[in-house]
Design an enzyme around this catalytic site. Structure first.
Site, PDB file in Angstrom:
ATOM      1  N   GLY A 205       0.929  -1.131   0.171  1.00  0.00           N
ATOM      2  CA  GLY A 205      -0.122  -0.005   0.035  1.00  0.00           C
ATOM      3  C   GLY A 205       0.662   1.154  -0.257  1.00  0.00           C
ATOM      4  O   GLY A 205       1.878   1.230  -0.879  1.00  0.00           O
ATOM      5  N   GLU A 206       0.586   2.258   1.133  1.00  0.00           N
ATOM      6  CA  GLU A 206       1.523   3.377   0.884  1.00  0.00           C
ATOM      7  C   GLU A 206       2.235   3.229   2.368  1.00  0.00           C
ATOM      8  O   GLU A 206       1.297   3.640   3.588  1.00  0.00           O
ATOM      9  CB  GLU A 206       0.527   4.644   0.764  1.00  0.00           C
ATOM     10  CG  GLU A 206       1.468   5.890   0.826  1.00  0.00           C
ATOM     11  CD  GLU A 206       2.716   5.812   0.055  1.00  0.00           C
ATOM     12  OE1 GLU A 206       2.560   5.443  -1.095  1.00  0.00           O
ATOM     13  OE2 GLU A 206       3.583   6.364   0.643  1.00  0.00           O
ATOM     14  N   SER A 207       3.360   3.144   2.639  1.00  0.00           N
ATOM     15  CA  SER A 207       4.027   2.849   3.917  1.00  0.00           C
ATOM     16  C   SER A 207       3.899   3.930   4.788  1.00  0.00           C
ATOM     17  O   SER A 207       3.511   3.878   5.918  1.00  0.00           O
ATOM     18  CB  SER A 207       5.412   2.566   3.793  1.00  0.00           C
ATOM     19  OG  SER A 207       6.174   3.432   2.953  1.00  0.00           O
TER      20      SER A 207
ATOM     21  N   CYS B 207       5.830  -5.733  -0.009  1.00  0.00           N
ATOM     22  CA  CYS B 207       6.094  -4.133  -0.597  1.00  0.00           C
ATOM     23  C   CYS B 207       5.945  -3.197   0.531  1.00  0.00           C
ATOM     24  O   CYS B 207       6.939  -3.141   1.431  1.00  0.00           O
ATOM     25  CB  CYS B 207       4.862  -3.959  -1.605  1.00  0.00           C
ATOM     26  SG  CYS B 207       5.550  -2.748  -2.570  1.00  0.00           S
TER      27      CYS B 207
ATOM     28  N   ARG C 114      12.991   2.825  -0.787  1.00  0.00           N
ATOM     29  CA  ARG C 114      11.673   3.086  -1.394  1.00  0.00           C
ATOM     30  C   ARG C 114      11.617   3.276  -2.914  1.00  0.00           C
ATOM     31  O   ARG C 114      12.590   3.920  -3.268  1.00  0.00           O
ATOM     32  CB  ARG C 114      10.767   4.008  -0.744  1.00  0.00           C
ATOM     33  CG  ARG C 114      10.487   3.627   0.832  1.00  0.00           C
ATOM     34  CD  ARG C 114       9.681   4.721   1.499  1.00  0.00           C
ATOM     35  NE  ARG C 114       8.580   4.874   1.188  1.00  0.00           N
ATOM     36  CZ  ARG C 114       7.858   5.823   1.091  1.00  0.00           C
ATOM     37  NH1 ARG C 114       8.338   7.063   1.585  1.00  0.00           N
ATOM     38  NH2 ARG C 114       6.421   5.936   0.746  1.00  0.00           N
TER      39      ARG C 114
ATOM     40  N   ILE D 262       5.057  -2.907  -7.792  1.00  0.00           N
ATOM     41  CA  ILE D 262       4.045  -1.766  -8.009  1.00  0.00           C
ATOM     42  C   ILE D 262       4.844  -0.668  -7.144  1.00  0.00           C
ATOM     43  O   ILE D 262       4.890  -0.731  -5.860  1.00  0.00           O
ATOM     44  CB  ILE D 262       2.821  -1.921  -7.622  1.00  0.00           C
ATOM     45  CG1 ILE D 262       2.114  -3.057  -8.277  1.00  0.00           C
ATOM     46  CG2 ILE D 262       2.032  -0.455  -8.062  1.00  0.00           C
ATOM     47  CD1 ILE D 262       0.662  -3.542  -7.775  1.00  0.00           C
ATOM     48  N   ARG D 263       5.657   0.142  -7.607  1.00  0.00           N
ATOM     49  CA  ARG D 263       6.288   1.403  -7.148  1.00  0.00           C
ATOM     50  C   ARG D 263       7.253   0.835  -6.035  1.00  0.00           C
ATOM     51  O   ARG D 263       6.807   1.073  -4.698  1.00  0.00           O
ATOM     52  CB  ARG D 263       5.439   2.454  -6.599  1.00  0.00           C
ATOM     53  CG  ARG D 263       4.848   3.252  -7.753  1.00  0.00           C
ATOM     54  CD  ARG D 263       4.112   4.279  -7.099  1.00  0.00           C
ATOM     55  NE  ARG D 263       2.735   3.969  -6.327  1.00  0.00           N
ATOM     56  CZ  ARG D 263       1.949   3.296  -6.923  1.00  0.00           C
ATOM     57  NH1 ARG D 263       1.682   3.413  -8.152  1.00  0.00           N
ATOM     58  NH2 ARG D 263       0.714   3.211  -6.433  1.00  0.00           N
TER      59      ARG D 263
ATOM     60  N   HIS E 160       3.981  -8.344  -4.749  1.00  0.00           N
ATOM     61  CA  HIS E 160       2.772  -8.545  -4.354  1.00  0.00           C
ATOM     62  C   HIS E 160       2.143 -10.033  -4.680  1.00  0.00           C
ATOM     63  O   HIS E 160       1.530 -10.175  -5.691  1.00  0.00           O
ATOM     64  CB  HIS E 160       1.624  -7.637  -5.197  1.00  0.00           C
ATOM     65  CG  HIS E 160       2.209  -6.092  -4.691  1.00  0.00           C
ATOM     66  ND1 HIS E 160       1.131  -5.596  -3.503  1.00  0.00           N
ATOM     67  CD2 HIS E 160       2.591  -5.226  -4.776  1.00  0.00           C
ATOM     68  CE1 HIS E 160       1.319  -4.518  -3.208  1.00  0.00           C
ATOM     69  NE2 HIS E 160       2.633  -4.032  -3.949  1.00  0.00           N
TER      70      HIS E 160
ATOM     71  N   GLU F  78      -0.265 -11.511  -3.438  1.00  0.00           N
ATOM     72  CA  GLU F  78      -1.607 -11.534  -3.245  1.00  0.00           C
ATOM     73  C   GLU F  78      -2.330 -10.953  -4.710  1.00  0.00           C
ATOM     74  O   GLU F  78      -3.404 -11.129  -4.454  1.00  0.00           O
ATOM     75  CB  GLU F  78      -2.056 -10.782  -1.954  1.00  0.00           C
ATOM     76  CG  GLU F  78      -1.824  -9.138  -2.178  1.00  0.00           C
ATOM     77  CD  GLU F  78      -0.561  -8.480  -2.203  1.00  0.00           C
ATOM     78  OE1 GLU F  78       0.504  -9.193  -2.107  1.00  0.00           O
ATOM     79  OE2 GLU F  78      -0.630  -7.296  -2.519  1.00  0.00           O
TER      80      GLU F  78
HETATM   81  N1  GLN Z   1       6.014   2.855  -2.731  1.00  0.00           N
HETATM   82  C1  GLN Z   1       5.304   2.366  -1.556  1.00  0.00           C
HETATM   83  C2  GLN Z   1       5.754   2.747  -0.341  1.00  0.00           C
HETATM   84  O1  GLN Z   1       6.908   3.018  -0.195  1.00  0.00           O
HETATM   85  C3  GLN Z   1       4.987   0.731  -1.634  1.00  0.00           C
HETATM   86  C4  GLN Z   1       4.297   0.340  -2.684  1.00  0.00           C
HETATM   87  C5  GLN Z   1       3.372  -0.927  -2.482  1.00  0.00           C
HETATM   88  O2  GLN Z   1       3.302  -1.359  -1.559  1.00  0.00           O
HETATM   89  N2  GLN Z   1       2.846  -1.380  -3.690  1.00  0.00           N
HETATM   90  O3  GLN Z   1       5.062   3.152   0.666  1.00  0.00           O
END
Ligand code: GLN
Length: 190
Positions: free
Chosen positions: A46-48, A78, A105, A134-135, A171, A173
């Protein structure tokens, strides 16, 4: 075994669905009370920064650190990997600091912020794992207790384990492949 998924933000529903396919009825962890009696925990992608902020707001930081230090199996995918790390090298997010890895990151830049690649993961058998990035972060450095589980062809570390702590930059999942979930559940249970 009672397995929880941290359900504050990010891809927690997909992790819960993957566990259900393995006949596990997961607990959605949002509050400290949801941790009682838990045997293992997944921290999703997600977004850490957002997940950390919510963990802080819901008073989960200390209990999670205590459980992790006491040996509870935890798997971070992630953003979840970033949160389990000792620290993020650019200092852009606070972490739980449980695992002896340093992470970078958004390591793949804007040009290729998402990609999928077959990734050999020794502990999952011969067939490469369909790794969805993903990112994604990468593991920049590992401590002596850390076992590297997967690398990209350029040697960048994408999955690792330290005792009962497991991390991957991708990911599992979001694929139909349940091998990573099975691996976690199996070692968490022993
Ligand atoms: N870039 C996100 C972070 O550092 C991680 C991306 C993800 O969980 N898909 O929070």
């Amino acid at each position: 075994m009672k397995t929880g998924v941290l359900a504050l933000q990010g891809a927690y529903v997909e992790h819960m669905q993957a566990l259900q396919k393995l006949d596990i009825n997961p607990v959605a962890v949002r509050l400290p009370v949801h941790l009682s009696g838990l045997d293992a925990l997944i921290i999703p992608g997600g977004e850490s920064t957002t997940i950390y902020k919510l963990m802080h707001d819901y008073d989960l930081i200390k209990p999670l650190q205590e459980l992790g230090r006491a040996g509870m199996p935890m798997w971070g995918t992630c953003a979840g990997m970033v949160l389990l790390a000792r620290y993020a090298v650019d200092g852009s997010v606070s972490t739980l600091g449980l695992m002896d890895i340093r992470v970078r990151r958004n390591a793949f830049g804007r040009q290729i912020d998402s990609f999928e690649t077959p990734l050999p993961v020794r502990v999952l058998g011969k067939e490469p794992f369909p790794a969805v990035f993903i990112r994604a972060p990468l593991i920049h450095q590992v401590g002596p207790e850390v076992e590297v589980l997967a690398r990209l062809p350029n040697r960048q570390i994408m999955a690792a384990r330290q005792g009962k702590l497991l991390v991957c930059a991708f990911h599992p999942e979001l694929t139909g492949d349940l091998r990573f979930h099975r691996y976690f559940v199996d070692f968490a249970d022993h």
